[in-house]
Design a protein around this motif. Structure first.
Motif, mmCIF file in Angstrom:
data_model
loop_
_atom_site.group_PDB
_atom_site.id
_atom_site.type_symbol
_atom_site.label_atom_id
_atom_site.label_comp_id
_atom_site.label_asym_id
_atom_site.label_seq_id
_atom_site.Cartn_x
_atom_site.Cartn_y
_atom_site.Cartn_z
ATOM 1 N N CYS A 81 45.922 -33.568 12.588
ATOM 2 C CA CYS A 81 44.629 -33.453 13.249
ATOM 3 C C CYS A 81 44.049 -32.072 12.962
ATOM 4 O O CYS A 81 44.784 -31.076 12.911
ATOM 5 C CB CYS A 81 44.827 -33.637 14.748
ATOM 6 N N ASN A 82 42.747 -32.028 12.773
ATOM 7 C CA ASN A 82 42.064 -30.761 12.498
ATOM 8 C C ASN A 82 40.834 -30.670 13.373
ATOM 9 O O ASN A 82 40.070 -31.634 13.496
ATOM 10 C CB ASN A 82 41.663 -30.701 11.021
ATOM 11 N N VAL A 83 40.666 -29.521 13.998
ATOM 12 C CA VAL A 83 39.503 -29.294 14.852
ATOM 13 C C VAL A 83 38.873 -27.966 14.485
ATOM 14 O O VAL A 83 39.571 -26.964 14.334
ATOM 15 C CB VAL A 83 39.904 -29.299 16.343
ATOM 16 N N ARG A 84 37.558 -27.978 14.347
ATOM 17 C CA ARG A 84 36.805 -26.733 14.181
ATOM 18 C C ARG A 84 35.934 -26.587 15.430
ATOM 19 O O ARG A 84 35.143 -27.485 15.743
ATOM 20 C CB ARG A 84 35.977 -26.752 12.911
ATOM 21 N N ALA A 85 36.113 -25.483 16.111
ATOM 22 C CA ALA A 85 35.476 -25.329 17.412
ATOM 23 C C ALA A 85 35.057 -23.888 17.657
ATOM 24 O O ALA A 85 35.580 -22.951 17.048
ATOM 25 C CB ALA A 85 36.433 -25.776 18.516
ATOM 26 N N THR A 86 34.121 -23.762 18.575
ATOM 27 C CA THR A 86 33.762 -22.454 19.096
ATOM 28 C C THR A 86 34.551 -22.271 20.375
ATOM 29 O O THR A 86 34.498 -23.127 21.271
ATOM 30 C CB THR A 86 32.259 -22.372 19.367
ATOM 31 N N VAL A 87 35.293 -21.173 20.430
ATOM 32 C CA VAL A 87 36.239 -20.958 21.516
ATOM 33 C C VAL A 87 35.795 -19.765 22.345
ATOM 34 O O VAL A 87 35.310 -18.767 21.797
ATOM 35 C CB VAL A 87 37.650 -20.720 20.948
ATOM 36 N N VAL A 88 35.980 -19.853 23.637
ATOM 37 C CA VAL A 88 35.620 -18.753 24.541
ATOM 38 C C VAL A 88 36.370 -17.491 24.137
ATOM 39 O O VAL A 88 37.586 -17.507 23.964
ATOM 40 C CB VAL A 88 35.946 -19.134 25.997
ATOM 41 N N GLY A 89 35.624 -16.416 23.960
ATOM 42 C CA GLY A 89 36.224 -15.135 23.651
ATOM 43 C C GLY A 89 36.404 -14.843 22.183
ATOM 44 O O GLY A 89 36.843 -13.741 21.820
ATOM 45 N N ILE A 90 36.101 -15.795 21.303
ATOM 46 C CA ILE A 90 36.231 -15.587 19.862
ATOM 47 C C ILE A 90 34.891 -15.861 19.200
ATOM 48 O O ILE A 90 34.330 -16.942 19.358
ATOM 49 C CB ILE A 90 37.308 -16.502 19.258
ATOM 50 N N ARG A 91 34.405 -14.893 18.448
ATOM 51 C CA ARG A 91 33.110 -15.056 17.791
ATOM 52 C C ARG A 91 33.241 -16.000 16.621
ATOM 53 O O ARG A 91 34.208 -15.951 15.873
ATOM 54 C CB ARG A 91 32.588 -13.695 17.331
ATOM 55 N N GLY A 92 32.230 -16.866 16.471
ATOM 56 C CA GLY A 92 32.216 -17.758 15.331
ATOM 57 C C GLY A 92 33.068 -18.991 15.556
ATOM 58 O O GLY A 92 33.548 -19.266 16.653
ATOM 59 N N GLU A 93 33.273 -19.719 14.485
ATOM 60 C CA GLU A 93 34.031 -20.967 14.532
ATOM 61 C C GLU A 93 35.491 -20.726 14.169
ATOM 62 O O GLU A 93 35.791 -19.984 13.235
ATOM 63 C CB GLU A 93 33.415 -21.969 13.556
ATOM 64 N N SER A 94 36.377 -21.357 14.898
ATOM 65 C CA SER A 94 37.804 -21.266 14.621
ATOM 66 C C SER A 94 38.322 -22.637 14.224
ATOM 67 O O SER A 94 37.785 -23.657 14.656
ATOM 68 C CB SER A 94 38.552 -20.759 15.854
#
Length: 121
Positions: A95-108
């Motif tokens: 499984c692969n997820v690209r997300a915007t996460v609280v506290g991290i700039r940009g997409e992870s």
């Protein structure tokens, strides 16, 4: 951070079906893309199917018409329904997820631990 928990792999005979699930949890602000990749022994990891937040789907040519990707936004879960399975589909599915996460700039980008799918002839 984001945690991904996969389930649904296993052993199936050719022509059979399996359904994979991947639930994402953690400090997620938005999920942009959810998808599935696979890696067979001795081969590179390859895209199987992805689904964007806007609903766009992309499938590998080898699985078109047999696999269906879907998601439950309320549960942050992506599914892969695999029908008419072939021995060539045998691989570890990630499984692969690209997300915007609280506290991290940009997409992870995040990967699940992988689940084995084995199709016998």
């Amino acid at each position: 951070q984001v945690q991904l928990v996969e389930s649904g792999g296993g052993l199936v005979q050719a022509g059979g079906s399996l359904r994979l699930s991947c639930a994402a949890s953690g400090s997620i602000f938005t999920i942009n893309v959810m998808g599935w990749y696979r890696q067979a022994p001795g081969k590179q990891r390859e895209l199987v199917a992805v689904l964007t937040a806007g609903g766009t789907t992309i499938y590998a040519d080898s699985v078109k018409g047999r696999f269906t990707i879907s998601k439950d936004n309320a549960k942050n879960t992506v599914y892969l329904q695999m029908n008419s399975l072939k021995p060539a589909d045998t691989a570890v599915y990630y499984c692969n997820v690209r997300a915007t996460v609280v506290g991290i700039r940009g997409e992870s980008e995040y990967w699940g631990q992988g689940t084995q799918v084995t199709v016998s002839s």
